[in-house]
Each structure stands twice: as structure tokens, then as C-alpha cells.
Design a protein around this motif. Structure first.
Motif, PDB file in Angstrom:
ATOM      1  N   GLU A 104       4.814  -0.731 -11.380  1.00 52.33           N
ATOM      2  CA  GLU A 104       5.141  -0.132 -12.669  1.00 52.33           C
ATOM      3  C   GLU A 104       6.261  -0.866 -13.373  1.00 52.33           C
ATOM      4  OE1 GLU A 104       5.882   3.972 -11.911  1.00 52.33           O
ATOM      5  OE2 GLU A 104       3.873   4.345 -11.112  1.00 52.33           O
ATOM      6  N   LYS A 105       7.072  -1.573 -12.605  1.00 50.49           N
ATOM      7  CA  LYS A 105       8.180  -2.346 -13.178  1.00 50.49           C
ATOM      8  C   LYS A 105       8.143  -3.757 -12.604  1.00 50.49           C
ATOM      9  CE  LYS A 105      11.466   0.227 -11.632  1.00 50.49           C
ATOM     10  NZ  LYS A 105      12.848   0.739 -11.381  1.00 50.49           N
ATOM     11  N   LYS A 106       8.609  -4.704 -13.344  1.00 47.38           N
ATOM     12  CA  LYS A 106       8.608  -6.097 -12.895  1.00 47.38           C
ATOM     13  C   LYS A 106       9.443  -6.259 -11.631  1.00 47.38           C
ATOM     14  CE  LYS A 106       9.416 -10.744 -14.738  1.00 47.38           C
ATOM     15  NZ  LYS A 106       9.868 -11.507 -15.943  1.00 47.38           N
ATOM     16  N   GLU A 107      10.524  -5.477 -11.535  1.00 43.92           N
ATOM     17  CA  GLU A 107      11.470  -5.655 -10.432  1.00 43.92           C
ATOM     18  C   GLU A 107      11.019  -5.018  -9.128  1.00 43.92           C
ATOM     19  OE1 GLU A 107      12.841  -5.586 -14.370  1.00 43.92           O
ATOM     20  OE2 GLU A 107      12.314  -3.786 -13.228  1.00 43.92           O
ATOM     21  N   SER A 108      10.045  -4.142  -9.179  1.00 45.64           N
ATOM     22  CA  SER A 108       9.760  -3.289  -8.037  1.00 45.64           C
ATOM     23  C   SER A 108       8.298  -3.347  -7.618  1.00 45.64           C
ATOM     24  CB  SER A 108      10.135  -1.846  -8.411  1.00 45.64           C
ATOM     25  OG  SER A 108       9.840  -0.962  -7.364  1.00 45.64           O
ATOM     26  N   PHE A 109       8.068  -3.375  -6.315  1.00 49.72           N
ATOM     27  CA  PHE A 109       6.693  -3.455  -5.791  1.00 49.72           C
ATOM     28  C   PHE A 109       6.634  -2.677  -4.474  1.00 49.72           C
ATOM     29  CE2 PHE A 109       2.511  -4.745  -5.700  1.00 49.72           C
ATOM     30  CZ  PHE A 109       2.155  -5.713  -4.765  1.00 49.72           C
ATOM     31  N   PRO A 110       6.652  -1.350  -4.533  1.00 49.48           N
ATOM     32  CA  PRO A 110       6.661  -0.555  -3.298  1.00 49.48           C
ATOM     33  C   PRO A 110       5.315  -0.564  -2.572  1.00 49.48           C
ATOM     34  CG  PRO A 110       6.573   0.863  -5.225  1.00 49.48           C
ATOM     35  CD  PRO A 110       6.755  -0.528  -5.741  1.00 49.48           C
ATOM     36  N   LEU A 111       5.390  -0.527  -1.265  1.00 48.42           N
ATOM     37  CA  LEU A 111       4.198  -0.510  -0.419  1.00 48.42           C
ATOM     38  C   LEU A 111       4.138   0.814   0.326  1.00 48.42           C
ATOM     39  CD1 LEU A 111       1.828  -2.133   1.083  1.00 48.42           C
ATOM     40  CD2 LEU A 111       3.560  -2.580   2.836  1.00 48.42           C
ATOM     41  N   THR A 112       3.005   1.498   0.234  1.00 48.82           N
ATOM     42  CA  THR A 112       2.806   2.735   0.991  1.00 48.82           C
ATOM     43  C   THR A 112       1.864   2.467   2.156  1.00 48.82           C
ATOM     44  OG1 THR A 112       3.205   4.170  -0.907  1.00 48.82           O
ATOM     45  CG2 THR A 112       1.975   5.117   0.921  1.00 48.82           C
ATOM     46  N   VAL A 113       2.330   2.816   3.341  1.00 52.51           N
ATOM     47  CA  VAL A 113       1.494   2.718   4.527  1.00 52.51           C
ATOM     48  C   VAL A 113       0.896   4.104   4.731  1.00 52.51           C
ATOM     49  CG1 VAL A 113       1.415   2.111   6.963  1.00 52.51           C
ATOM     50  CG2 VAL A 113       3.093   1.009   5.457  1.00 52.51           C
ATOM     51  N   THR A 114      -0.389   4.231   4.552  1.00 48.76           N
ATOM     52  CA  THR A 114      -1.016   5.542   4.590  1.00 48.76           C
ATOM     53  C   THR A 114      -1.434   5.912   6.014  1.00 48.76           C
ATOM     54  OG1 THR A 114      -3.306   4.864   4.289  1.00 48.76           O
ATOM     55  CG2 THR A 114      -1.932   5.001   2.301  1.00 48.76           C
ATOM     56  N   SER A 115      -1.830   7.149   6.176  1.00 51.41           N
ATOM     57  CA  SER A 115      -2.280   7.627   7.488  1.00 51.41           C
ATOM     58  C   SER A 115      -3.568   6.933   7.916  1.00 51.41           C
ATOM     59  CB  SER A 115      -2.467   9.141   7.459  1.00 51.41           C
ATOM     60  OG  SER A 115      -3.378   9.499   6.444  1.00 51.41           O
ATOM     61  N   ALA A 116      -4.243   6.307   6.980  1.00 54.12           N
ATOM     62  CA  ALA A 116      -5.484   5.586   7.299  1.00 54.12           C
ATOM     63  C   ALA A 116      -5.216   4.275   8.036  1.00 54.12           C
ATOM     64  CB  ALA A 116      -6.260   5.301   6.017  1.00 54.12           C
ATOM     65  N   GLN A 117      -3.989   3.810   8.010  1.00 56.68           N
ATOM     66  CA  GLN A 117      -3.627   2.584   8.717  1.00 56.68           C
ATOM     67  C   GLN A 117      -3.361   2.957  10.172  1.00 56.68           C
ATOM     68  OE1 GLN A 117      -3.092  -0.506  10.436  1.00 56.68           O
ATOM     69  NE2 GLN A 117      -3.454  -0.948   8.280  1.00 56.68           N
ATOM     70  N   LYS A 118      -4.283   2.606  11.041  1.00 53.70           N
ATOM     71  CA  LYS A 118      -4.237   3.079  12.434  1.00 53.70           C
ATOM     72  C   LYS A 118      -3.275   2.309  13.320  1.00 53.70           C
ATOM     73  CE  LYS A 118      -7.150   6.209  11.471  1.00 53.70           C
ATOM     74  NZ  LYS A 118      -6.588   7.550  11.182  1.00 53.70           N
ATOM     75  N   ASN A 119      -2.888   1.149  12.900  1.00 51.18           N
ATOM     76  CA  ASN A 119      -1.970   0.338  13.702  1.00 51.18           C
ATOM     77  C   ASN A 119      -0.838  -0.181  12.812  1.00 51.18           C
ATOM     78  OD1 ASN A 119      -0.823  -1.164  15.753  1.00 51.18           O
ATOM     79  ND2 ASN A 119      -2.194  -2.900  15.446  1.00 51.18           N
ATOM     80  N   PRO A 120       0.030   0.705  12.347  1.00 50.40           N
ATOM     81  CA  PRO A 120       1.025   0.296  11.362  1.00 50.40           C
ATOM     82  C   PRO A 120       2.259  -0.393  11.937  1.00 50.40           C
ATOM     83  CG  PRO A 120       1.264   2.623  11.828  1.00 50.40           C
ATOM     84  CD  PRO A 120       0.091   2.149  12.630  1.00 50.40           C
ATOM     85  N   THR A 121       2.443  -0.347  13.237  1.00 47.40           N
ATOM     86  CA  THR A 121       3.651  -0.926  13.819  1.00 47.40           C
ATOM     87  C   THR A 121       3.678  -2.430  13.584  1.00 47.40           C
ATOM     88  OG1 THR A 121       3.794   0.795  15.510  1.00 47.40           O
ATOM     89  CG2 THR A 121       4.930  -1.290  15.963  1.00 47.40           C
TER      90      THR A 121
END
Lengths: 114, 118
Positions: B69-86
Motif C-alpha cells: 500500500e505504500k512504497k516504503e512498506s511490504f509486509p508479509l503474512t504467513v498464513t495457517s495454510a503454510q505448513k512448514n513456516p519455520t
């Protein structure tokens, strides 16, 4: 799809030994080539890059790399390593005009014994 | 100080939980990227964004989502669908171009976020 391979997973050297880390890529067109280094606990930083011209490029901290187009290789070298060179080294290739074609190798962990 | 700031440095996720990793840059770079780093596998591209309000899937986008939404920011969401997030997650940014020097896409990296599952 292009790929990048690095010859060694873990290299162990004594101080003052010479270093050569291998890197090969699979893309046949024009490429930009990079070596990044990740020191323990620090973020990934650019060590050196090749875009065009002299195939022997010099980077920071005495590192150099040679681009050999016929061998699809971009090996990293240093004549005499120091304990402070202990780090993980990543070769990377950018084959296009966009960042999505930026491909990293699996990395080589270098341990330098004092 | 110009650079890329990732937060938090360490993050723990519970089963079924979504978590969001922050990435902010003050380099005035157009393009931003998220990578996942696993031992012995190097960096793999999750998502990238060339301009605000636009982003594209990388090689391993399943189970992740992003916004720009902003040039400065790019957040990443790790959802519950990601089974191996470590993993260790790295954010990067670069100038954007389609030709000439800017096309070289030298990427600058943040310090990373280490995500673990409880």
C-alpha cells in the motif's frame, strides 16, 4: 528455469590459505552475476558484481571473481583468507530486466580456522 | 540511516495462527522482495513487488500473502495454510528499471526475521 549451483556446501580453511568457491548457472543468455556474503549474525551484503566488460571483477575485502562465459561460471577467489572471512557466501544470477529473475545458489559456508 | 528494517527479529507462531512480518525501507526503492532462507537451500523468492499496489508471486508463494500500500512498506503474512513456516525470512529492495543500469537490480537486504512454530 534458470538455476545456480555452488560446488561446496562447507569449506574449512586455515588462515592464509587461498580460497576458491565455485558457482555455475544454467541460463544461456545475458546475465548479471553477484556474490553476496552473510557474516554470522549480520544481514546479507553485496560482495561483488559483474555486469559487463572485464570478466575479472574485484570486490570488497580483497575478494575477486572471474566470469567465464563458456563455462557458465563465476567463481569467487581470495589469495589469503582471514578468520574474519568466516561467513556464508551466496552466488546469484539475474537474467532479465526484473527482480523476479534473481536466483540464488544454495550457499557455501566458509569456516576459517585461526 | 538509510536501509531496510525488518521486525520482529524473532517470531513464534502457534498452530492455525496467521503472523505478519514487517519490512520497511527508506532507500526510495521501487521494488521490494521477500525471500525464505532454509539451511542448504539458499534463498527462495516468495513474493515481489515492482511498484505500489502491485505484487507478483515468486517460486514458493503458497501459504503466504503480501500487500504494498505504500512504497516504503511490504509486509508479509504467513498464513495457517503454510505448513512448514519455520525459516529465516529476508526482505530486500532494489531500484526498478527495464533497461540500462537500473535493470541490474542490485538488491539490498534487511537483517531478517526468524520464525519458529510453537
Amino acid at each position: 528455469a534458470q538455476s545456480v549451483s555452488q560446488h561446496n556446501h562447507h569449506v574449512i580453511l586455515s588462515e592464509a590459505a587461498s580460497l576458491e568457491l565455485g558457482c555455475n548457472y544454467s541460463y544461456g543468455g545475458t546475465v548479471n552475476l553477484f556474490w553476496y556474503v552473510q557474516y554470522p549474525g549480520q544481514h546479507l551484503q553485496l560482495l561483488l558484481k559483474y555486469f559487463s566488460g572485464d570478466p575479472l571483477v574485484k570486490g570488497i575485502k580483497g575478494f575477486e571473481a572471474e566470469f567465464i562465459k563458456s563455462k557458465f561460471s563465476f567463481n569467487l577467489r581470495k589469495p589469503s583468507v582471514q578468520w574474519s572471512d568466516t561467513a556464508e557466501y551466496f552466488c546469484a544470477v539475474n537474467s532479465g530486466n526484473y527482480g523476479q529473475n534473481f536466483v540464488f545458489g544454495p550457499g557455501t559456508r566458509l569456516s576459517v580456522l585461526p | 540511516d538509510g536501509g531496510i528494517t525488518q521486525s520482529p527479529k524473532y517470531l513464534f507462531r502457534k498452530e492455525g495462527q496467521n503472523v505478519t512480518l514487517s519490512c520497511e525501507q527508506n532507500l526510495n526503492h521501487d521494488a521490494m522482495y521477500w525471500y525464505r532462507q532454509d539451511p542448504g537451500q539458499g534463498l527462495r523468492l516468495i513474493y515481489y513487488s515492482q511498484i505500489v499496489n502491485d505484487f507478483q508471486k515468486g517460486d514458493i508463494a503458497e501459504g503466504y500473502s503480501v500487500s504494498r500500500e505504500k512504497k516504503e512498506s511490504f509486509p508479509l503474512t504467513v498464513t495457517s495454510a503454510q505448513k512448514n513456516p519455520t525459516a529465516f525470512y529476508l526482505c530486500a529492495s532494489s531500484l526498478r528499471g527495464t533497461s540500462g543500469e537500473l535493470a541490474k537490480n542490485i538488491q539490498y537486504f534487511g537483517a531478517g526475521t526468524r520464525l519458529s512454530v510453537l
